[in-house]
Design a protein around this motif. Structure first.
Motif, PDB file in Angstrom:
ATOM      1  N   ASP A   7      -7.608 -13.529 -35.198  1.00 29.81           N
ATOM      2  CA  ASP A   7      -8.205 -14.358 -34.162  1.00 29.81           C
ATOM      3  C   ASP A   7      -8.773 -15.643 -34.757  1.00 29.81           C
ATOM      4  O   ASP A   7      -8.544 -16.734 -34.246  1.00 29.81           O
ATOM      5  CB  ASP A   7      -9.305 -13.559 -33.454  1.00 29.81           C
ATOM      6  CG  ASP A   7      -9.697 -14.195 -32.144  1.00 29.81           C
ATOM      7  OD1 ASP A   7      -8.878 -14.104 -31.198  1.00 29.81           O
ATOM      8  OD2 ASP A   7     -10.784 -14.791 -32.065  1.00 29.81           O
ATOM      9  N   TYR A   8      -9.484 -15.497 -35.862  1.00 31.58           N
ATOM     10  CA  TYR A   8     -10.091 -16.663 -36.505  1.00 31.58           C
ATOM     11  C   TYR A   8      -9.022 -17.627 -37.033  1.00 31.58           C
ATOM     12  O   TYR A   8      -9.103 -18.841 -36.856  1.00 31.58           O
ATOM     13  CB  TYR A   8     -11.010 -16.208 -37.642  1.00 31.58           C
ATOM     14  CG  TYR A   8     -11.350 -17.288 -38.631  1.00 31.58           C
ATOM     15  CD1 TYR A   8     -12.128 -18.386 -38.249  1.00 31.58           C
ATOM     16  CD2 TYR A   8     -10.883 -17.233 -39.942  1.00 31.58           C
ATOM     17  CE1 TYR A   8     -12.432 -19.388 -39.165  1.00 31.58           C
ATOM     18  CE2 TYR A   8     -11.186 -18.228 -40.852  1.00 31.58           C
ATOM     19  CZ  TYR A   8     -11.951 -19.307 -40.461  1.00 31.58           C
ATOM     20  OH  TYR A   8     -12.253 -20.295 -41.350  1.00 31.58           O
ATOM     21  N   LEU A   9      -7.997 -17.079 -37.674  1.00 27.88           N
ATOM     22  CA  LEU A   9      -7.009 -17.930 -38.328  1.00 27.88           C
ATOM     23  C   LEU A   9      -6.041 -18.583 -37.346  1.00 27.88           C
ATOM     24  O   LEU A   9      -5.672 -19.748 -37.517  1.00 27.88           O
ATOM     25  CB  LEU A   9      -6.203 -17.113 -39.338  1.00 27.88           C
ATOM     26  CG  LEU A   9      -6.899 -16.732 -40.639  1.00 27.88           C
ATOM     27  CD1 LEU A   9      -6.039 -15.762 -41.428  1.00 27.88           C
ATOM     28  CD2 LEU A   9      -7.188 -17.979 -41.474  1.00 27.88           C
ATOM     29  N   PHE A  10      -5.588 -17.830 -36.348  1.00 27.75           N
ATOM     30  CA  PHE A  10      -4.415 -18.272 -35.600  1.00 27.75           C
ATOM     31  C   PHE A  10      -4.648 -18.541 -34.119  1.00 27.75           C
ATOM     32  O   PHE A  10      -3.967 -19.381 -33.538  1.00 27.75           O
ATOM     33  CB  PHE A  10      -3.305 -17.227 -35.726  1.00 27.75           C
ATOM     34  CG  PHE A  10      -2.857 -16.984 -37.142  1.00 27.75           C
ATOM     35  CD1 PHE A  10      -2.392 -18.036 -37.918  1.00 27.75           C
ATOM     36  CD2 PHE A  10      -2.900 -15.717 -37.688  1.00 27.75           C
ATOM     37  CE1 PHE A  10      -1.982 -17.827 -39.219  1.00 27.75           C
ATOM     38  CE2 PHE A  10      -2.480 -15.494 -38.989  1.00 27.75           C
ATOM     39  CZ  PHE A  10      -2.022 -16.552 -39.757  1.00 27.75           C
ATOM     40  N   MET A  11      -5.540 -17.792 -33.480  1.00 26.73           N
ATOM     41  CA  MET A  11      -5.649 -17.916 -32.027  1.00 26.73           C
ATOM     42  C   MET A  11      -6.380 -19.212 -31.658  1.00 26.73           C
ATOM     43  O   MET A  11      -7.360 -19.571 -32.299  1.00 26.73           O
ATOM     44  CB  MET A  11      -6.379 -16.708 -31.434  1.00 26.73           C
ATOM     45  CG  MET A  11      -5.693 -15.387 -31.739  1.00 26.73           C
ATOM     46  SD  MET A  11      -4.005 -15.312 -31.082  1.00 26.73           S
ATOM     47  CE  MET A  11      -3.353 -13.918 -31.993  1.00 26.73           C
ATOM     48  N   ARG A  12      -5.885 -19.885 -30.646  1.00 27.74           N
ATOM     49  CA  ARG A  12      -6.449 -21.168 -30.248  1.00 27.74           C
ATOM     50  C   ARG A  12      -6.653 -21.202 -28.734  1.00 27.74           C
ATOM     51  O   ARG A  12      -5.971 -20.508 -27.993  1.00 27.74           O
ATOM     52  CB  ARG A  12      -5.513 -22.311 -30.663  1.00 27.74           C
ATOM     53  CG  ARG A  12      -5.355 -22.458 -32.180  1.00 27.74           C
ATOM     54  CD  ARG A  12      -6.656 -22.930 -32.827  1.00 27.74           C
ATOM     55  NE  ARG A  12      -6.527 -23.053 -34.278  1.00 27.74           N
ATOM     56  CZ  ARG A  12      -6.897 -22.128 -35.157  1.00 27.74           C
ATOM     57  NH1 ARG A  12      -7.399 -20.971 -34.738  1.00 27.74           N
ATOM     58  NH2 ARG A  12      -6.783 -22.331 -36.449  1.00 27.74           N
ATOM     59  N   LYS A  13      -7.579 -22.085 -28.289  1.00 22.37           N
ATOM     60  CA  LYS A  13      -7.864 -22.175 -26.853  1.00 22.37           C
ATOM     61  C   LYS A  13      -6.734 -22.881 -26.118  1.00 22.37           C
ATOM     62  O   LYS A  13      -6.346 -22.487 -25.035  1.00 22.37           O
ATOM     63  CB  LYS A  13      -9.169 -22.938 -26.633  1.00 22.37           C
ATOM     64  CG  LYS A  13     -10.408 -22.209 -27.117  1.00 22.37           C
ATOM     65  CD  LYS A  13     -11.650 -22.843 -26.485  1.00 22.37           C
ATOM     66  CE  LYS A  13     -12.923 -22.204 -26.995  1.00 22.37           C
ATOM     67  NZ  LYS A  13     -13.400 -22.835 -28.240  1.00 22.37           N
ATOM     68  N   ASN A  14      -6.238 -23.987 -26.654  1.00 26.48           N
ATOM     69  CA  ASN A  14      -5.122 -24.738 -26.072  1.00 26.48           C
ATOM     70  C   ASN A  14      -5.300 -24.989 -24.577  1.00 26.48           C
ATOM     71  O   ASN A  14      -4.405 -24.705 -23.777  1.00 26.48           O
ATOM     72  CB  ASN A  14      -3.813 -23.968 -26.316  1.00 26.48           C
ATOM     73  CG  ASN A  14      -2.592 -24.840 -26.100  1.00 26.48           C
ATOM     74  OD1 ASN A  14      -2.637 -26.052 -26.341  1.00 26.48           O
ATOM     75  ND2 ASN A  14      -1.514 -24.255 -25.618  1.00 26.48           N
ATOM     76  N   PRO A  15      -6.446 -25.510 -24.159  1.00 19.85           N
ATOM     77  CA  PRO A  15      -6.689 -25.643 -22.712  1.00 19.85           C
ATOM     78  C   PRO A  15      -5.869 -26.771 -22.092  1.00 19.85           C
ATOM     79  O   PRO A  15      -5.537 -27.746 -22.765  1.00 19.85           O
ATOM     80  CB  PRO A  15      -8.177 -25.981 -22.654  1.00 19.85           C
ATOM     81  CG  PRO A  15      -8.425 -26.734 -23.920  1.00 19.85           C
ATOM     82  CD  PRO A  15      -7.529 -26.094 -24.955  1.00 19.85           C
ATOM     83  N   LYS A  16      -5.565 -26.608 -20.818  1.00 21.62           N
ATOM     84  CA  LYS A  16      -5.026 -27.724 -20.038  1.00 21.62           C
ATOM     85  C   LYS A  16      -6.217 -28.335 -19.338  1.00 21.62           C
ATOM     86  O   LYS A  16      -6.596 -27.923 -18.256  1.00 21.62           O
ATOM     87  CB  LYS A  16      -3.976 -27.229 -19.047  1.00 21.62           C
ATOM     88  CG  LYS A  16      -3.267 -28.343 -18.309  1.00 21.62           C
ATOM     89  CD  LYS A  16      -2.113 -27.814 -17.494  1.00 21.62           C
ATOM     90  CE  LYS A  16      -1.367 -28.980 -16.845  1.00 21.62           C
ATOM     91  NZ  LYS A  16      -0.156 -28.525 -16.145  1.00 21.62           N
TER      92      LYS A  16
END
Lengths: 110, 403
Positions: free
Chosen positions: A53-62
């Motif tokens: 989660d820390y390394l790879f997951m991102r919010k990437n919001p629209k």
């Protein structure tokens, strides 16, 4: 959803206000991705899921996105910005360590 | 003769039923291929494809149509090679001219390290049964006489890899061909139908809320490219993806001058010539997250500098159109074709800058994953779990600028 207005000064080149140098062309900057991802303190205790989660997951919001920028062709200093990911309009620019949610630091927007 | 009027409709446009055995979210090439192979290979008939806009109006219509399978690692090579093999029979299979033209793809190297990487990749390809060869500058010059191979270039051409079976295809025909073939097998294609929510009961997915009402299904595949994380947010799933604008541009039509695809990772440009005659040029992604379907001028300038350096004859060609699409990029430049922790919910995403080439293969393995509730051996490595286990498939070298 309502589509926000496009950047006003120029349609295709962003103008980014470096908190130290002032407004400069987009080509002087590098984007460092999502901001405020804190490195976990007790890394020995992390599970694989927490590491992933820390390394790879991102919010990437629209929508509004807080991210890191580097004035790589200028003062070479990092700062943070809040930018809309559809209109690309910068709504907040603030120095590292500053809290973007306090009124004093919301200057510098284009 | 009706002078191009009164053409038959290629697919029905039915009203949504209240429930389906399977729903595909996203009516691009990958989604339509998934629906087609679900019907054709797995005998399902009660399937819907829901699309926010119109068919193939997103990245399917915005890519630069290059098809190849010369990836480095086994997992990726096998997946893309499966796709390439499906491409080779696709026009016959769909009874639709996909204009697949195996004119070869040339990946140019400009430094000793580029050439080491190219040799390594070609060797890896050949061990995996994928065609490939290494060309020297004289061989390149013989194949593409207009390329500047002089040693005076800032980044001289030192060689290239070449995959003869690679090539280009007609992007719109892929969407329309898969749509028509799927429709014939009973698939309902629902356009102007935006998904606004994903319904769950416990850990089981039970349906979607759309702008055309609620549609129930216990098997939902999300194949929504640039908007994957928007859909994932609706289901409470975090993905390791960031969406970036990726641009392309085409020139005015020219007489035939370039009969293969030339790409260079190092100077960041690639070009081919369409059957219509225009040069199809791809640029890199903008470095920031963006959902605007447009790109920035500095990226185009950078790409065209490289094209003009490599092909001096193109310096005075005028560019006709420029556009952008949104690509969802994974940390290892490989896709995610995976079950999720929610039962019945599947994701096919993260194709980044190079999904078009995989369209039939992507649909084929996604259909298997959804029908069997288990990944096919070809996509078993491409799970979401690899970002927990650390088993990444780093294809940045082969994905590069190449699309």
């Amino acid at each position: 959803m309502v589509r926000p207005a496009w950047p006003t000064n120029s349609t295709f080149m962003l103008k980014i206000t470096c908190p130290w140098c002032g407004p400069r062309a987009e080509s002087e900057f590098s984007c460092g991705g999502e901001a405020h991802i804190a490195r976990p303190l007790d890394t020995d205790a992390l599970t694989d899921e927490q590491w992933g989660d820390y390394l790879f997951m991102r919010k990437n919001p629209k929508g509004l996105h807080r991210e890191q920028w580097l004035h790589s062709q200028g003062c070479r200093r990092w700062f943070n910005a809040e930018r809309h990911t559809v209109s690309y309009v910068f709504s907040k620019i603030y120095k590292p360590g500053e809290n973007p949610d306090t009124p004093a630091s919301s200057g510098g927007a284009v | 003769m009706s002078y191009h009027e009164n053409w038959q409709k290629q697919w029905r446009s039915p009203s949504p039923k209240s429930s389906y055995d399977a729903i595909i979210v996203g009516g691009g090439g990958h989604g339509l291929a998934t629906a087609y192979y679900l019907a054709k290979e797995h005998g399902m008939r009660n399937i819907a494809v829901v699309e926010r806009g119109w068919l193939g109006g997103g990245n399917t219509a915005r890519n630069t149509t290059i098809v190849r399978s010369n990836y480095l690692w086994d997992d990726a090579t096998h997946l893309y090679e499966k796709a390439l093999q499906l491409w080779e029979g696709l026009s016959q299979d769909l009874n639709y001219n996909t204009m697949f033209s195996q004119r070869g793809v040339m990946n140019v190297g400009h430094s000793l390290q580029d050439m080491r990487d190219i040799n390594r990749r070609v060797n890896a390809n050949r061990l995996n049964g994928v065609d490939g060869m290494v060309l020297n500058p004289a061989q390149i010059k013989e194949m593409v006489p207009i390329m500047n191979t002089s040693t005076s270039l800032r980044y001289p051409v030192m060689g290239a890899s070449f995959q003869p079976r690679a090539g280009v295809a007609r992007h719109d025909a892929i969407a329309w061909g898969f749509a028509r073939a799927a429709d014939r097998l009973g698939v309902d294609i629902l356009q102007n139908c935006e998904v606004v929510g994903i319904q769950r009961e416990g850990d089981q997915v039970v349906g979607i809320e759309t702008t055309r009402g609620t549609i129930k299904s216990k098997r939902i595949g999300v194949v929504s490219a640039g908007h994957s994380t928007v859909l994932a947010d609706m289901a409470g799933i975090r993905l390791p993806l960031e969406s970036h604008p990726l641009q392309a541009l085409v020139s005015e039509p020219l007489k035939p001058i370039l009969h293969t695809v030339v790409m260079s990772n190092a100077i960041h440009a690639y070009v081919s010539q369409s059957d219509k005659g225009d040069l199809v040029i791809g640029a890199g992604i903008d470095s920031y997250v963006g959902y605007g379907q447009r790109g920035s001028f500095p990226v185009i300038e950078h790409t065209l500098q490289a094209i003009c350096e490599l092909f001096p004859i193109f310096r005075r060609v005028r560019m006709n159109r420029q556009w952008g699409g949104i690509v969802d990029v994974a940390p290892d430049a490989c896709p995610i074709i995976s079950k999720t922790h929610i039962k019945g919910l599947y994701f096919n995403c993260g194709w980044g800058t190079g999904g078009f080439k995989a369209t039939p293969g992507s649909g084929w393995v996604m259909a298997h994953t959804m029908a069997q509730d288990e990944p096919h051996p070809l996509n078993a490595a491409f799970t979401i779990n690899r970002f927990t286990s650390g088993h990444l498939i780093d294809e940045h070298g082969a994905a590069g600028v190449a699309h």
